[in-house]
Design an enzyme around this catalytic site. Structure first.
Site, PDB file in Angstrom:
ATOM      1  N   LYS A 260      11.223   4.634  -9.736  1.00 32.42           N
ATOM      2  CA  LYS A 260      11.806   4.564 -11.085  1.00 32.42           C
ATOM      3  C   LYS A 260      13.275   4.983 -11.074  1.00 32.42           C
TER       4      LYS A 260
ATOM      5  N   GLY B 290      -5.803  19.518   6.280  1.00 31.63           N
ATOM      6  CA  GLY B 290      -7.088  20.139   5.972  1.00 31.63           C
ATOM      7  C   GLY B 290      -8.237  19.245   6.435  1.00 31.63           C
TER       8      GLY B 290
ATOM      9  N   GLY C  41       3.377 -10.096  -1.057  1.00 36.63           N
ATOM     10  CA  GLY C  41       2.592  -9.482  -2.136  1.00 36.63           C
ATOM     11  C   GLY C  41       3.392  -9.398  -3.422  1.00 36.63           C
TER      12      GLY C  41
ATOM     13  N   VAL D 184       2.379  -4.837  -7.892  1.00 37.80           N
ATOM     14  CA  VAL D 184       3.272  -3.921  -8.614  1.00 37.80           C
ATOM     15  C   VAL D 184       4.454  -3.485  -7.740  1.00 37.80           C
ATOM     16  N   ILE D 185       4.168  -3.119  -6.486  1.00 37.53           N
ATOM     17  CA  ILE D 185       5.260  -2.649  -5.625  1.00 37.53           C
ATOM     18  C   ILE D 185       6.215  -3.796  -5.311  1.00 37.53           C
TER      19      ILE D 185
ATOM     20  N   VAL E 261       0.452 -16.076   4.499  1.00 40.08           N
ATOM     21  CA  VAL E 261       1.379 -15.764   5.592  1.00 40.08           C
ATOM     22  C   VAL E 261       0.585 -15.693   6.893  1.00 40.08           C
TER      23      VAL E 261
ATOM     24  N   ARG F 203      -2.808  -0.797  -1.115  1.00 44.10           N
ATOM     25  CA  ARG F 203      -2.926   0.474  -0.406  1.00 44.10           C
ATOM     26  C   ARG F 203      -4.401   0.743  -0.130  1.00 44.10           C
TER      27      ARG F 203
ATOM     28  N   ASP G  40      -6.441   8.512  -5.610  1.00 42.89           N
ATOM     29  CA  ASP G  40      -6.430   7.247  -4.861  1.00 42.89           C
ATOM     30  C   ASP G  40      -7.512   7.160  -3.796  1.00 42.89           C
TER      31      ASP G  40
ATOM     32  N   HIS H  11      11.750   1.851 -39.265  1.00 39.66           N
ATOM     33  CA  HIS H  11      12.592   0.658 -39.153  1.00 39.66           C
ATOM     34  C   HIS H  11      14.038   1.092 -38.916  1.00 39.66           C
TER      35      HIS H  11
HETATM   36  P1  FAD Z   1      -1.174  10.944  -3.080  1.00 44.29           P
HETATM   37  O1  FAD Z   1      -0.069  10.960  -4.079  1.00 44.29           O
HETATM   38  O2  FAD Z   1      -1.176   9.905  -2.055  1.00 44.29           O
HETATM   39  O3  FAD Z   1      -1.238  12.389  -2.461  1.00 44.29           O
HETATM   40  C1  FAD Z   1      -2.138  12.737  -1.457  1.00 44.29           C
HETATM   41  C2  FAD Z   1      -1.558  13.907  -0.686  1.00 44.29           C
HETATM   42  O4  FAD Z   1      -2.556  14.404   0.173  1.00 44.29           O
HETATM   43  C3  FAD Z   1      -0.377  13.538   0.200  1.00 44.29           C
HETATM   44  O5  FAD Z   1       0.645  14.493   0.039  1.00 44.29           O
HETATM   45  C4  FAD Z   1      -0.958  13.582   1.601  1.00 44.29           C
HETATM   46  O6  FAD Z   1      -0.004  13.941   2.586  1.00 44.29           O
HETATM   47  C5  FAD Z   1      -2.001  14.671   1.440  1.00 44.29           C
HETATM   48  N1  FAD Z   1      -3.078  14.632   2.426  1.00 44.29           N
HETATM   49  C6  FAD Z   1      -3.814  13.572   2.841  1.00 44.29           C
HETATM   50  N2  FAD Z   1      -4.747  13.952   3.717  1.00 44.29           N
HETATM   51  C7  FAD Z   1      -4.604  15.282   3.878  1.00 44.29           C
HETATM   52  C8  FAD Z   1      -5.267  16.257   4.642  1.00 44.29           C
HETATM   53  N3  FAD Z   1      -6.303  15.949   5.430  1.00 44.29           N
HETATM   54  N4  FAD Z   1      -4.828  17.540   4.580  1.00 44.29           N
HETATM   55  C9  FAD Z   1      -3.800  17.881   3.768  1.00 44.29           C
HETATM   56  N5  FAD Z   1      -3.150  16.998   3.011  1.00 44.29           N
HETATM   57  C10 FAD Z   1      -3.541  15.725   3.055  1.00 44.29           C
HETATM   58  N6  FAD Z   1       1.361   5.141 -10.021  1.00 44.29           N
HETATM   59  C11 FAD Z   1       1.602   5.246 -11.339  1.00 44.29           C
HETATM   60  O7  FAD Z   1       0.724   5.688 -12.086  1.00 44.29           O
HETATM   61  N7  FAD Z   1       2.818   4.897 -11.860  1.00 44.29           N
HETATM   62  C12 FAD Z   1       3.816   4.417 -11.093  1.00 44.29           C
HETATM   63  O8  FAD Z   1       4.898   4.113 -11.587  1.00 44.29           O
HETATM   64  C13 FAD Z   1       3.586   4.285  -9.703  1.00 44.29           C
HETATM   65  N8  FAD Z   1       4.560   3.826  -8.885  1.00 44.29           N
HETATM   66  C14 FAD Z   1       4.316   3.748  -7.539  1.00 44.29           C
HETATM   67  C15 FAD Z   1       5.330   3.251  -6.724  1.00 44.29           C
HETATM   68  C16 FAD Z   1       5.118   3.148  -5.358  1.00 44.29           C
HETATM   69  C17 FAD Z   1       6.229   2.617  -4.485  1.00 44.29           C
HETATM   70  C18 FAD Z   1       3.877   3.572  -4.798  1.00 44.29           C
HETATM   71  C19 FAD Z   1       3.646   3.519  -3.322  1.00 44.29           C
HETATM   72  C20 FAD Z   1       2.871   4.059  -5.612  1.00 44.29           C
HETATM   73  C21 FAD Z   1       3.070   4.135  -6.989  1.00 44.29           C
HETATM   74  N9  FAD Z   1       2.078   4.583  -7.852  1.00 44.29           N
HETATM   75  C22 FAD Z   1       2.313   4.666  -9.203  1.00 44.29           C
HETATM   76  C23 FAD Z   1       0.760   5.000  -7.344  1.00 44.29           C
HETATM   77  C24 FAD Z   1       0.718   6.537  -7.234  1.00 44.29           C
HETATM   78  O9  FAD Z   1       1.747   6.961  -6.388  1.00 44.29           O
HETATM   79  C25 FAD Z   1      -0.632   6.970  -6.697  1.00 44.29           C
HETATM   80  O10 FAD Z   1      -1.657   6.446  -7.520  1.00 44.29           O
HETATM   81  C26 FAD Z   1      -0.737   8.493  -6.707  1.00 44.29           C
HETATM   82  O11 FAD Z   1       0.274   9.070  -5.919  1.00 44.29           O
HETATM   83  C27 FAD Z   1      -2.100   8.930  -6.192  1.00 44.29           C
HETATM   84  O12 FAD Z   1      -2.182  10.302  -6.252  1.00 44.29           O
HETATM   85  P2  FAD Z   1      -3.131  11.142  -5.266  1.00 44.29           P
HETATM   86  O13 FAD Z   1      -2.864  12.565  -5.584  1.00 44.29           O
HETATM   87  O14 FAD Z   1      -4.484  10.603  -5.353  1.00 44.29           O
HETATM   88  O15 FAD Z   1      -2.618  10.801  -3.813  1.00 44.29           O
HETATM   89  P1  NAD Z   2      -1.175  -4.524  -5.511  1.00 41.79           P
HETATM   90  O1  NAD Z   2      -2.632  -4.544  -5.351  1.00 41.79           O
HETATM   91  O2  NAD Z   2      -0.586  -4.247  -6.845  1.00 41.79           O
HETATM   92  O3  NAD Z   2      -0.555  -5.920  -5.060  1.00 41.79           O
HETATM   93  C1  NAD Z   2      -0.769  -6.466  -3.793  1.00 41.79           C
HETATM   94  C2  NAD Z   2      -0.560  -7.959  -3.882  1.00 41.79           C
HETATM   95  O4  NAD Z   2      -0.530  -8.471  -2.568  1.00 41.79           O
HETATM   96  C3  NAD Z   2      -1.690  -8.666  -4.625  1.00 41.79           C
HETATM   97  O5  NAD Z   2      -1.157  -9.533  -5.593  1.00 41.79           O
HETATM   98  C4  NAD Z   2      -2.435  -9.404  -3.513  1.00 41.79           C
HETATM   99  O6  NAD Z   2      -3.020 -10.613  -3.949  1.00 41.79           O
HETATM  100  C5  NAD Z   2      -1.302  -9.654  -2.545  1.00 41.79           C
HETATM  101  N1  NAD Z   2      -1.739  -9.846  -1.160  1.00 41.79           N
HETATM  102  C6  NAD Z   2      -2.703  -9.185  -0.484  1.00 41.79           C
HETATM  103  N2  NAD Z   2      -2.777  -9.615   0.796  1.00 41.79           N
HETATM  104  C7  NAD Z   2      -1.825 -10.582   0.939  1.00 41.79           C
HETATM  105  C8  NAD Z   2      -1.391 -11.400   2.010  1.00 41.79           C
HETATM  106  N3  NAD Z   2      -1.947 -11.309   3.219  1.00 41.79           N
HETATM  107  N4  NAD Z   2      -0.393 -12.273   1.779  1.00 41.79           N
HETATM  108  C9  NAD Z   2       0.192 -12.366   0.564  1.00 41.79           C
HETATM  109  N5  NAD Z   2      -0.177 -11.614  -0.493  1.00 41.79           N
HETATM  110  C10 NAD Z   2      -1.169 -10.724  -0.310  1.00 41.79           C
HETATM  111  O7  NAD Z   2      -0.646  -3.496  -4.403  1.00 41.79           O
HETATM  112  P2  NAD Z   2       0.786  -2.868  -4.181  1.00 41.79           P
HETATM  113  O8  NAD Z   2       1.825  -3.605  -4.926  1.00 41.79           O
HETATM  114  O9  NAD Z   2       0.911  -2.704  -2.710  1.00 41.79           O
HETATM  115  O10 NAD Z   2       0.612  -1.443  -4.821  1.00 41.79           O
HETATM  116  C11 NAD Z   2      -0.402  -0.547  -4.340  1.00 41.79           C
HETATM  117  C12 NAD Z   2      -0.932   0.311  -5.432  1.00 41.79           C
HETATM  118  O11 NAD Z   2       0.054   1.198  -5.907  1.00 41.79           O
HETATM  119  C13 NAD Z   2      -1.417  -0.517  -6.597  1.00 41.79           C
HETATM  120  O12 NAD Z   2      -2.800  -0.388  -6.681  1.00 41.79           O
HETATM  121  C14 NAD Z   2      -0.777   0.060  -7.802  1.00 41.79           C
HETATM  122  O13 NAD Z   2      -1.731   0.468  -8.736  1.00 41.79           O
HETATM  123  C15 NAD Z   2      -0.009   1.279  -7.315  1.00 41.79           C
HETATM  124  N6  NAD Z   2       1.341   1.169  -7.882  1.00 41.79           N
HETATM  125  C16 NAD Z   2       1.472   1.346  -9.231  1.00 41.79           C
HETATM  126  C17 NAD Z   2       2.707   1.203  -9.817  1.00 41.79           C
HETATM  127  C18 NAD Z   2       2.836   1.364 -11.289  1.00 41.79           C
HETATM  128  O14 NAD Z   2       1.915   1.876 -11.890  1.00 41.79           O
HETATM  129  N7  NAD Z   2       3.933   0.959 -11.895  1.00 41.79           N
HETATM  130  C19 NAD Z   2       3.820   0.876  -9.046  1.00 41.79           C
HETATM  131  C20 NAD Z   2       3.637   0.678  -7.687  1.00 41.79           C
HETATM  132  C21 NAD Z   2       2.385   0.842  -7.114  1.00 41.79           C
END
Ligand code: FAD
Ligand code: NAD
Length: 475
Positions: A59, A123, A189, A192-193, A246, A280, A320, A452
């Site tokens: 963001k 852990g 893909g 969202v990402i 791909v 993911r 997640d 408004h």
């Molecule tokens: P994580 O955030 O993945 O945290 C898990 C933590 O556990 C990590 O720090 C990891 O190192 C640690 N860990 C793992 N295994 C162990 C272990 N054995 N011992 C100790 N520590 C460990 N979601 C939204 O809602 N809005 C968004 O705008 C959004 N944007 C995103 C943009 C990107 C580029 C990406 C990649 C993701 C985005 N997401 C977004 C998704 C969001 O980041 C995840 O849904 C969220 O971080 C999940 O939270 P979590 O706590 O389950 O896991």
């Molecule tokens: P995603 O599931 O949103 O999108 C992956 C896309 O890749 C899908 O449209 C799928 O059909 C496509 N795909 C899969 N395999 C493929 C292939 N071999 N060739 C071409 N296309 C293929 O996953 P992401 O964008 O990687 O994001 C991962 C997760 O992170 C999502 O579940 C999302 O919820 C979370 N995220 C959330 C936000 C947000 O909330 N704004 C932002 C970023 C990520």
């Protein structure tokens, strides 16, 4: 209680884990939280994917790139011209890093004030609710608790023919840390990402080619919303190929040659960087010792019931690493639910009303059922839509693109889904979520006074449109 004994141990300090730890501590439970994440400087960094390489840094870059895009594309209508605008990527990425540091440091402060004991390392859950911690410094110790909460998050899925080298073939972390605008960026893909990070680099001048396997664009969104978004992304120059498979990504002469096939045959596109964003997967490697009884499903997710209980006494899993959408706010709510259940209170997550937001331009947001889902499930429904183009505030800020669509039950009028594409819909969606949580009807929203001129009047007008009584458009 001995130093290694706790009421609760949380494994993972992402938004699911750290929020859970804070709520446990607030409820008077002696809490420890273990995290293995290392930041760019190689030091421990709380906040997980979300704060370090996900929600927050993306963001920050979306905002910087939007400022640049507005300057180069939209300021002229205001009579503002800027000579030869330039982007300094190092400064932009540096600002992003500062925001990340402020927030990850903030989690550390919250741990201190709530008297949560942090452990930095990996852990591993052992039999009998013991957790072995392998510290960053090579130390090993065993902790014990009545309750252990697994919040180990997720990692990007790697394609076998396009392994991440973080030089040419990059993941989300790589795409948030480029040191220059690539001339040509390929994205596998259109999820969202792909859309968010593709937008960042497109706005800064990269030629962006997005290759998506599925034939429909943004299949999880309502079709009307996806159609509007696709049209706008095309105008911005995002070159999106749907139904494209791909098969190869080869590094040749300092670039990546990507081969894909669609209905027109095989194609090759050459890019300077290739972002692989195909989803993911839950991260559970090395997490479970022998005989814990915790089950993992075929997709590697920890198996849990609707209360995030694993079925093993005192062992829970959230965020997640379990079923459901991979969203920070979903994990946070699961964290709160589990903390409250452990403390003997009521805990609940409404999985039917989890908002989704895509932070592109225009923004996309929804909660509840799409029109297609209502059709598939045989639910009688009616819809009302209103365009931002007929809203005074949207036109005043030069953002008259998109619409709000409300789906209500045909007989009871209860709101089943709210879908939006347009300016600030990441904020506007909260009104739809509140209405749905309160089991509101479109009539309820239609009778609420909206200030408004505001963008929220589009939500009001869409609610009026459900019964064909919009004021500012023909019904
Ligand atoms: P994580 O955030 O993945 O945290 C898990 C933590 O556990 C990590 O720090 C990891 O190192 C640690 N860990 C793992 N295994 C162990 C272990 N054995 N011992 C100790 N520590 C460990 N979601 C939204 O809602 N809005 C968004 O705008 C959004 N944007 C995103 C943009 C990107 C580029 C990406 C990649 C993701 C985005 N997401 C977004 C998704 C969001 O980041 C995840 O849904 C969220 O971080 C999940 O939270 P979590 O706590 O389950 O896991
Ligand atoms: P995603 O599931 O949103 O999108 C992956 C896309 O890749 C899908 O449209 C799928 O059909 C496509 N795909 C899969 N395999 C493929 C292939 N071999 N060739 C071409 N296309 C293929 O996953 P992401 O964008 O990687 O994001 C991962 C997760 O992170 C999502 O579940 C999302 O919820 C979370 N995220 C959330 C936000 C947000 O909330 N704004 C932002 C970023 C990520």
């Amino acid at each position: 209680m001995a130093d290694n004994k706790f009421d609760v141990i949380v494994i993972g300090a992402g938004p699911a884990g750290y929020v859970c730890a804070i709520r446990c501590a607030q409820l008077g439970l002696k809490t420890a939280c273990i995290d293995a994440f290392k930041g760019k400087d190689g030091k421990q960094a709380l906040g997980g994917t979300c704060l370090n390489v996900g929600c927050i840094p993306s963001k920050a870059l979306l905002d910087s790139s939007k400022q640049f895009w507005n300057l180069t594309q939209h300021f002229d209508v205001h009579g503002i011209t800027a000579k030869d605008p330039k982007i300094d990527v190092k400064t932009m990425v540096g600002r992003k890093d500062k925001v990340v540091k402020q927030l990850t440091g903030g989690v550390g402060m919250l741990f201190k004030t709530n008297k949560i004991t942090p452990f930095f390392g990996t852990g591993k859950l052992l039999k009998g609710n013991q957790v072995e911690v392998s510290g960053f410094d090579g130390s090993k110790q065993t902790l014990e608790a009545a309750n252990v909460i697994i919040a180990s998050g997720s990692v990007p899925i790697e394609l076998p023919f396009a392994k991440f080298d973080n030089k040419y073939i990059i993941d989300n972390a790589g795409a948030l840390d480029l040191d220059a605008v690539p001339k040509r960026l390929g994205v596998i893909g259109a999820g969202v990402i792909g859309l968010e990070l593709g937008s960042v680099w497109r706005r800064l001048g990269a030629e962006v080619t997005v290759i998506e396997a599925l034939p429909d664009f943004l299949g999880m969104a309502d079709a009307d919303i996806a159609k509007t978004a696709a049209r706008e992304f095309k105008k911005q120059g995002l070159d999106i190929h749907l139904g494209a498979k791909v098969s190869k990504a080869e590094i040749k002469k300092g670039a990546v040659e990507v081969t894909y096939a669609d209905k027109d045959g095989e194609h090759t596109v050459t890019v300077d960087k290739l972002l692989v964003a195909v989803g993911r997967r839950a991260f559970t490697e090395g997490l479970l010792g022998d005989g814990t009884g915790v089950k993992v499903d075929p997709r590697g997710r920890v198996e849990v019931d609707e209360h995030c209980w694993t079925g093993v006494d005192g062992v829970w899993a959230i965020g997640d690493c379990v079923r459901g959408p991979m969203l920070a706010h979903k994990g946070e709510e699961e964290g709160v639910m589990v903390a409250e259940l452990i403390a003997g209170r009521a805990g609940h997550v409404d999985y039917d009303v989890i908002p989704s937001v895509v932070y592109t331009e225009p923004e996309i947001a929804w909660a509840g059922k799409t029109e297609q889902q209502c059709k598939d499930e045989g639910i009688p429904y009616k819809t009302g839509s209103f365009p931002f183009a007929a809203n005074g505030r949207a036109l005043a800020i030069n953002e008259g693109v998109g619409l709000v669509k409300i789906i209500a039950h045909a007989e009871t009028d209860r709101i089943l889904g709210v879908h939006m594409v347009g300016p600030e819909v990441s904020e506007l969606i909260a009104e739809g979520v509140v209405a749905m949580e309160f089991k509101g009807s479109s009539e309820d929203l239609a009778r609420i006074i909206h200030a408004h001129p505001t963008l929220s009047e589009v939500v009001h007008e869409a609610a009026l449109a459900v019964d064909k009584r919009s004021i500012h458009k023909a019904n």
